[in-house]
Design a protein around this motif. Structure first.
Motif, PDB file in Angstrom:
ATOM      1  N   GLU A 148       0.676  -2.958  -9.716  1.00 38.96           N
ATOM      2  CA  GLU A 148      -0.257  -4.052 -10.685  1.00 38.96           C
ATOM      3  C   GLU A 148      -1.302  -4.460  -9.939  1.00 38.96           C
ATOM      4  O   GLU A 148      -2.391  -4.364 -10.388  1.00 38.96           O
ATOM      5  CB  GLU A 148       0.598  -5.040 -11.499  1.00 38.96           C
ATOM      6  N   GLU A 149      -1.020  -5.022  -8.893  1.00 33.56           N
ATOM      7  CA  GLU A 149      -1.935  -5.751  -7.976  1.00 33.56           C
ATOM      8  C   GLU A 149      -3.203  -4.585  -7.576  1.00 33.56           C
ATOM      9  O   GLU A 149      -4.212  -5.095  -7.567  1.00 33.56           O
ATOM     10  CB  GLU A 149      -1.619  -6.143  -6.612  1.00 33.56           C
ATOM     11  N   ARG A 150      -2.778  -3.343  -7.596  1.00 26.78           N
ATOM     12  CA  ARG A 150      -3.822  -2.214  -7.157  1.00 26.78           C
ATOM     13  C   ARG A 150      -4.442  -1.722  -8.663  1.00 26.78           C
ATOM     14  O   ARG A 150      -4.903  -0.559  -8.524  1.00 26.78           O
ATOM     15  CB  ARG A 150      -3.102  -1.380  -6.603  1.00 26.78           C
ATOM     16  N   GLY A 151      -3.794  -2.205  -9.786  1.00 30.25           N
ATOM     17  CA  GLY A 151      -4.534  -1.798 -11.010  1.00 30.25           C
ATOM     18  C   GLY A 151      -3.764  -0.279 -11.485  1.00 30.25           C
ATOM     19  O   GLY A 151      -4.623   0.573 -12.111  1.00 30.25           O
ATOM     20  N   LEU A 152      -2.565   0.002 -10.944  1.00 26.23           N
ATOM     21  CA  LEU A 152      -2.071   1.177 -11.045  1.00 26.23           C
ATOM     22  C   LEU A 152      -0.890   1.043 -12.055  1.00 26.23           C
ATOM     23  O   LEU A 152      -0.273  -0.028 -12.146  1.00 26.23           O
ATOM     24  CB  LEU A 152      -1.609   1.927 -10.036  1.00 26.23           C
ATOM     25  N   ASP A 212       0.679  -1.203  -0.067  1.00 21.85           N
ATOM     26  CA  ASP A 212      -0.144   0.063   0.019  1.00 21.85           C
ATOM     27  C   ASP A 212       0.970   1.223  -0.023  1.00 21.85           C
ATOM     28  O   ASP A 212       0.332   2.244  -0.144  1.00 21.85           O
ATOM     29  CB  ASP A 212      -0.985   0.114   1.349  1.00 21.85           C
ATOM     30  N   TYR A 260       0.422   3.983  -2.700  1.00 21.17           N
ATOM     31  CA  TYR A 260      -0.559   4.961  -2.747  1.00 21.17           C
ATOM     32  C   TYR A 260      -0.199   6.337  -2.312  1.00 21.17           C
ATOM     33  O   TYR A 260      -0.462   7.271  -2.463  1.00 21.17           O
ATOM     34  CB  TYR A 260      -1.633   4.620  -1.769  1.00 21.17           C
ATOM     35  N   LEU A 293      -9.817   2.252  -0.493  1.00 19.56           N
ATOM     36  CA  LEU A 293      -8.937   1.728  -1.412  1.00 19.56           C
ATOM     37  C   LEU A 293      -9.507   0.485  -2.207  1.00 19.56           C
ATOM     38  O   LEU A 293      -9.171   0.156  -3.220  1.00 19.56           O
ATOM     39  CB  LEU A 293      -7.635   1.219  -0.803  1.00 19.56           C
ATOM     40  N   TYR A 326      -5.913  -4.601   1.154  1.00 20.95           N
ATOM     41  CA  TYR A 326      -4.582  -5.279   0.670  1.00 20.95           C
ATOM     42  C   TYR A 326      -3.780  -5.631   1.933  1.00 20.95           C
ATOM     43  O   TYR A 326      -2.857  -6.501   1.873  1.00 20.95           O
ATOM     44  CB  TYR A 326      -3.743  -4.215  -0.144  1.00 20.95           C
ATOM     45  N   GLU A 327      -4.112  -5.015   3.253  1.00 25.88           N
ATOM     46  CA  GLU A 327      -3.357  -5.034   4.239  1.00 25.88           C
ATOM     47  C   GLU A 327      -4.143  -5.987   5.294  1.00 25.88           C
ATOM     48  O   GLU A 327      -3.382  -6.717   6.149  1.00 25.88           O
ATOM     49  CB  GLU A 327      -2.852  -3.787   4.956  1.00 25.88           C
ATOM     50  N   GLY A 382      -8.530  -1.924  -9.043  1.00 27.05           N
ATOM     51  CA  GLY A 382      -8.064  -2.911  -8.005  1.00 27.05           C
ATOM     52  C   GLY A 382      -8.634  -4.318  -7.834  1.00 27.05           C
ATOM     53  O   GLY A 382      -9.742  -4.620  -8.803  1.00 27.05           O
ATOM     54  N   LYS A 383      -7.945  -5.297  -7.145  1.00 28.79           N
ATOM     55  CA  LYS A 383      -8.453  -6.580  -7.328  1.00 28.79           C
ATOM     56  C   LYS A 383      -9.665  -6.846  -6.485  1.00 28.79           C
ATOM     57  O   LYS A 383     -10.197  -8.047  -6.690  1.00 28.79           O
ATOM     58  CB  LYS A 383      -7.439  -7.650  -6.965  1.00 28.79           C
ATOM     59  N   SER A 427      -7.479  -0.984   4.796  1.00 28.14           N
ATOM     60  CA  SER A 427      -7.021  -1.298   3.289  1.00 28.14           C
ATOM     61  C   SER A 427      -7.420  -2.920   3.342  1.00 28.14           C
ATOM     62  O   SER A 427      -6.913  -3.613   3.984  1.00 28.14           O
ATOM     63  CB  SER A 427      -5.575  -1.113   3.070  1.00 28.14           C
TER      64      SER A 427
END
Lengths: 135, 102
Positions: free
Chosen positions: A87-91, A45, A48, B38, B12-13, B44-45, B10
């Motif tokens: 990439e995992e975040r689509g960024l 993260d 971000y 997020l 992701y976390e 995003g996934k 988040s």
């Protein structure tokens, strides 16, 4: 006598939800003031933190993202962003701030501070450090 | 009892959002706040899971937290409504009970 060490600041948290991103910046600037060889890595993260277009008026917190643009003036010019995390975040790198530094050894040419690296490349960069600080 | 689920971490976390979606009933509400927003980025996934959830639940995201993090409102998953702080209060009043997933 002054000792210069290679410092890597490893940033893994999104901004504003916790204080880590801001505290990391503070310590980076202090390290730069002591003329250390400072690099920053943005993983998970942490990517971000570098997103462009941050607007914090609505949450009543200071927008510290412009500070990243000033890092070049403190000779903090190596900002490594992990490709897999983006990439995992689509960024993509286009979603990140356009951060530049001026190279005085190259006729003050403007160069990109942000370098997108693979996890394998980041592993090598971490191996080359003397101190790694985690935020 | 219709619950308003509140997720501020988040995805992701932490697994707060994943656990919330697993244990939430159809007809309940979900609002994403702070780092939880997020999850609402359609690139995003977690976009798929939230899109599916929005078919049975009222899913919202706090706009000021999106803006702070540089997540464009245009990139929010379809079916999720963007609310301001007053809208957040309305949701808390609308549902029977708020439940924060820490």
């Amino acid at each position: 006598m002054s000792t210069v060490k290679k410092f890597l600041f490893l940033n893994r948290k999104a901004p504003y939800g916790t204080i880590y991103a801001l505290e990391s910046l503070e310590v980076v600037l202090i390290s730069a003031a002591f003329e250390q060889d400072v690099s920053m890595a943005f993983v998970d993260d942490g990517v971000y933190q570098l997103l462009k277009g941050q607007k914090t008026d609505g949450i009543g917190m200071k927008n510290f993202s412009p500070t990243y643009s000033a890092l070049g003036d403190y000779d903090v010019t190596k900002l490594y962003v992990e490709k897999e995390s983006l990439e995992e975040r689509g960024l993509t790198v286009d979603d990140l701030m356009d951060l530049k530094w001026e190279d005085e050894d190259d006729d003050w040419a403007e160069k990109d501070s942000i370098v997108v690296v693979s996890a394998a490349e980041l592993a090598d960069i971490m191996e080359q450090q003397e101190v790694i600080l985690s935020f | 009892m219709a619950i308003l689920h509140i997720v501020n971490k988040s995805p992701y976390e932490r697994d707060s959002l994943t656990s919330c979606l697993r244990d939430a009933k159809s007809g309940s509400g979900l609002i994403l706040i702070e780092d939880g927003v997020l999850a609402a980025d359609k690139r995003g996934k977690f976009a798929g899971a939230l899109g599916d959830a929005s078919k049975g639940m009222k899913v919202s995201v706090l706009g000021p937290d999106l803006d702070a993090r540089g997540i464009s409102r245009d990139n929010v998953v379809d079916g999720i409504q963007i609310v301001d702080y007053a809208g957040f209060v309305d949701l808390v009043a609308e549902f029977d009970c708020p439940q924060s997933w820490l």
